[in-house]
Design a protein around this motif. Structure first.
Motif, PDB file in Angstrom:
ATOM      1  N   ASP A   1       2.879 -27.234  45.507  1.00 24.65           N
ATOM      2  CA  ASP A   1       1.870 -26.244  45.113  1.00 24.65           C
ATOM      3  C   ASP A   1       1.664 -26.239  43.603  1.00 24.65           C
ATOM      4  O   ASP A   1       0.535 -26.131  43.109  1.00 24.65           O
ATOM      5  CB  ASP A   1       2.286 -24.846  45.574  1.00 24.65           C
ATOM      6  CG  ASP A   1       1.987 -24.609  47.049  1.00 24.65           C
ATOM      7  OD1 ASP A   1       1.434 -25.516  47.700  1.00 24.65           O
ATOM      8  OD2 ASP A   1       2.306 -23.508  47.542  1.00 24.65           O
ATOM      9  N   ALA A   2       2.757 -26.338  42.851  1.00 20.35           N
ATOM     10  CA  ALA A   2       2.663 -26.330  41.395  1.00 20.35           C
ATOM     11  C   ALA A   2       1.919 -27.558  40.886  1.00 20.35           C
ATOM     12  O   ALA A   2       1.117 -27.470  39.949  1.00 20.35           O
ATOM     13  CB  ALA A   2       4.062 -26.270  40.782  1.00 20.35           C
ATOM     14  N   GLN A   3       2.163 -28.703  41.509  1.00 24.14           N
ATOM     15  CA  GLN A   3       1.465 -29.920  41.103  1.00 24.14           C
ATOM     16  C   GLN A   3      -0.027 -29.822  41.400  1.00 24.14           C
ATOM     17  O   GLN A   3      -0.864 -30.265  40.609  1.00 24.14           O
ATOM     18  CB  GLN A   3       2.083 -31.127  41.810  1.00 24.14           C
ATOM     19  CG  GLN A   3       3.468 -31.479  41.307  1.00 24.14           C
ATOM     20  CD  GLN A   3       4.152 -32.555  42.131  1.00 24.14           C
ATOM     21  OE1 GLN A   3       3.885 -32.695  43.333  1.00 24.14           O
ATOM     22  NE2 GLN A   3       5.048 -33.302  41.522  1.00 24.14           N
ATOM     23  N   ARG A   4      -0.371 -29.231  42.562  1.00 20.49           N
ATOM     24  CA  ARG A   4      -1.785 -29.032  42.885  1.00 20.49           C
ATOM     25  C   ARG A   4      -2.442 -28.090  41.888  1.00 20.49           C
ATOM     26  O   ARG A   4      -3.586 -28.310  41.463  1.00 20.49           O
ATOM     27  CB  ARG A   4      -1.933 -28.490  44.313  1.00 20.49           C
ATOM     28  CG  ARG A   4      -1.850 -29.558  45.388  1.00 20.49           C
ATOM     29  CD  ARG A   4      -2.323 -29.020  46.729  1.00 20.49           C
ATOM     30  NE  ARG A   4      -1.429 -28.003  47.241  1.00 20.49           N
ATOM     31  CZ  ARG A   4      -0.401 -28.251  48.044  1.00 20.49           C
ATOM     32  NH1 ARG A   4      -0.146 -29.491  48.414  1.00 20.49           N
ATOM     33  NH2 ARG A   4       0.366 -27.278  48.478  1.00 20.49           N
ATOM     34  N   ALA A   5      -1.733 -27.035  41.517  1.00 19.75           N
ATOM     35  CA  ALA A   5      -2.277 -26.073  40.554  1.00 19.75           C
ATOM     36  C   ALA A   5      -2.477 -26.725  39.195  1.00 19.75           C
ATOM     37  O   ALA A   5      -3.486 -26.489  38.517  1.00 19.75           O
ATOM     38  CB  ALA A   5      -1.341 -24.868  40.427  1.00 19.75           C
ATOM     39  N   GLN A   6      -1.535 -27.577  38.793  1.00 18.15           N
ATOM     40  CA  GLN A   6      -1.665 -28.266  37.509  1.00 18.15           C
ATOM     41  C   GLN A   6      -2.864 -29.207  37.533  1.00 18.15           C
ATOM     42  O   GLN A   6      -3.626 -29.281  36.561  1.00 18.15           O
ATOM     43  CB  GLN A   6      -0.391 -29.048  37.208  1.00 18.15           C
ATOM     44  CG  GLN A   6      -0.415 -29.734  35.835  1.00 18.15           C
ATOM     45  CD  GLN A   6       0.869 -30.498  35.572  1.00 18.15           C
ATOM     46  OE1 GLN A   6       1.398 -31.148  36.470  1.00 18.15           O
ATOM     47  NE2 GLN A   6       1.359 -30.415  34.359  1.00 18.15           N
TER      48      GLN A   6
ATOM     49  N   THR B   1       2.533 -25.702  34.217  1.00 16.77           N
ATOM     50  CA  THR B   1       2.850 -27.018  33.692  1.00 16.77           C
ATOM     51  C   THR B   1       4.104 -27.483  34.417  1.00 16.77           C
ATOM     52  O   THR B   1       5.169 -26.890  34.289  1.00 16.77           O
ATOM     53  CB  THR B   1       3.111 -26.967  32.176  1.00 16.77           C
ATOM     54  OG1 THR B   1       1.932 -26.484  31.532  1.00 16.77           O
ATOM     55  CG2 THR B   1       3.450 -28.345  31.651  1.00 16.77           C
ATOM     56  N   VAL B   2       3.988 -28.541  35.198  1.00 15.73           N
ATOM     57  CA  VAL B   2       5.081 -28.991  36.044  1.00 15.73           C
ATOM     58  C   VAL B   2       5.883 -30.081  35.352  1.00 15.73           C
ATOM     59  O   VAL B   2       5.334 -31.096  34.946  1.00 15.73           O
ATOM     60  CB  VAL B   2       4.546 -29.531  37.389  1.00 15.73           C
ATOM     61  CG1 VAL B   2       5.703 -29.961  38.263  1.00 15.73           C
ATOM     62  CG2 VAL B   2       3.716 -28.469  38.078  1.00 15.73           C
TER      63      VAL B   2
END
Length: 230
Positions: free
Chosen positions: A139-144, A11-12
């Motif tokens: 990367d975190a935004q893509r994962a979210q 969760t970003v």
């Protein structure tokens, strides 16, 4: 990813600055790097060993870790491997002493953002940290986004998922009906029923076109399976 370290959904929160960590068993190096980072506007957390860092760092929040290659006990490369096994969103910049070039290059090839030779100047250090933190946030935004898409996909019934995979290839409702009938002759489907499924699929996935559906299926890694079924 190993079974002992399951991935936590990302969760970003873009309003919270990226974390910056320094992991080095040399207290002098830790203090020096921390001072440079503080002067550059960061609030670093320092650790004297890999196990301490892995136990206390927030691996699910975007950030950068400045990681010494050679440490007593758990080496920098072993810590790096542990981060990858846990699917941490943190990006790594390795710190290496003179003569460790080969190991540093190997680490970069395995996914580290960069490597810095100690002692490093403030400008080089801050530029590497900024790049690593930015990549980590991306990367975190893509994962979210992937997690959100997967949650929406899982709201589809098995039949809707089957129809969606075919629609994602850009074929018409008639062609979808024909493909499904060939796949399972005992469960024929009318093109009008495919249209009904299409409307429900678009609503549940919050999309408006087959092109968007194709991109979603691609992002979720379902496109290859789709091609094999046609």
């Amino acid at each position: 990813m190993t079974d002992s370290h399951p991935t936590t959904p990302v969760t970003v929160n873009t309003t919270v600055p990226a974390n910056v960590y320094v992991v080095d068993d040399d207290e002098g190096v830790r203090n020096s790097l921390a001072a440079l980072l503080l002067a550059g506007g960061h609030a670093p957390r320092t650790f004297a060993s890999g196990p301490e860092f892995l136990a206390r760092a927030d691996l699910a929040h975007p950030g950068c870790v400045l990681l010494d290659l050679r440490m007593d006990g758990m080496s920098g490369l072993q810590v790096f491997d542990a981060l990858r096994e846990r699917n941490a969103v943190l990006k790594t910049v390795f710190l290496s002493a003179h003569g460790e070039l080969a190991s540093a290059v190997t680490a970069v090839k395995q996914g580290a953002v960069d490597w810095l030779e100690k002692p490093c100047d403030e400008q080089t250090l801050l530029a590497a940290v900024l790049r690593a933190a930015s990549l980590s946030l991306e990367d975190a935004q893509r994962a979210q986004r992937r997690n959100t898409l997967r949650e929406r996909w899982n709201t589809l019934s098995p039949r809707q998922q089957e129809v969606a995979r075919l629609l994602a290839t850009g074929i018409s409702s008639k062609e979808v009906a024909r493909a499904l009938a060939q796949r399972d002759p005992e469960r024929p489907i009318d093109p009008r029923t495919v249209d009904t499924h299409r409307s429900a699929i678009f609503l549940k996935l919050d999309i408006r076109s087959s092109h968007e559906l194709g991109m979603l299926v691609e992002d979720l890694g379902l496109a290859e399976n789709t091609l094999r079924t046609l």
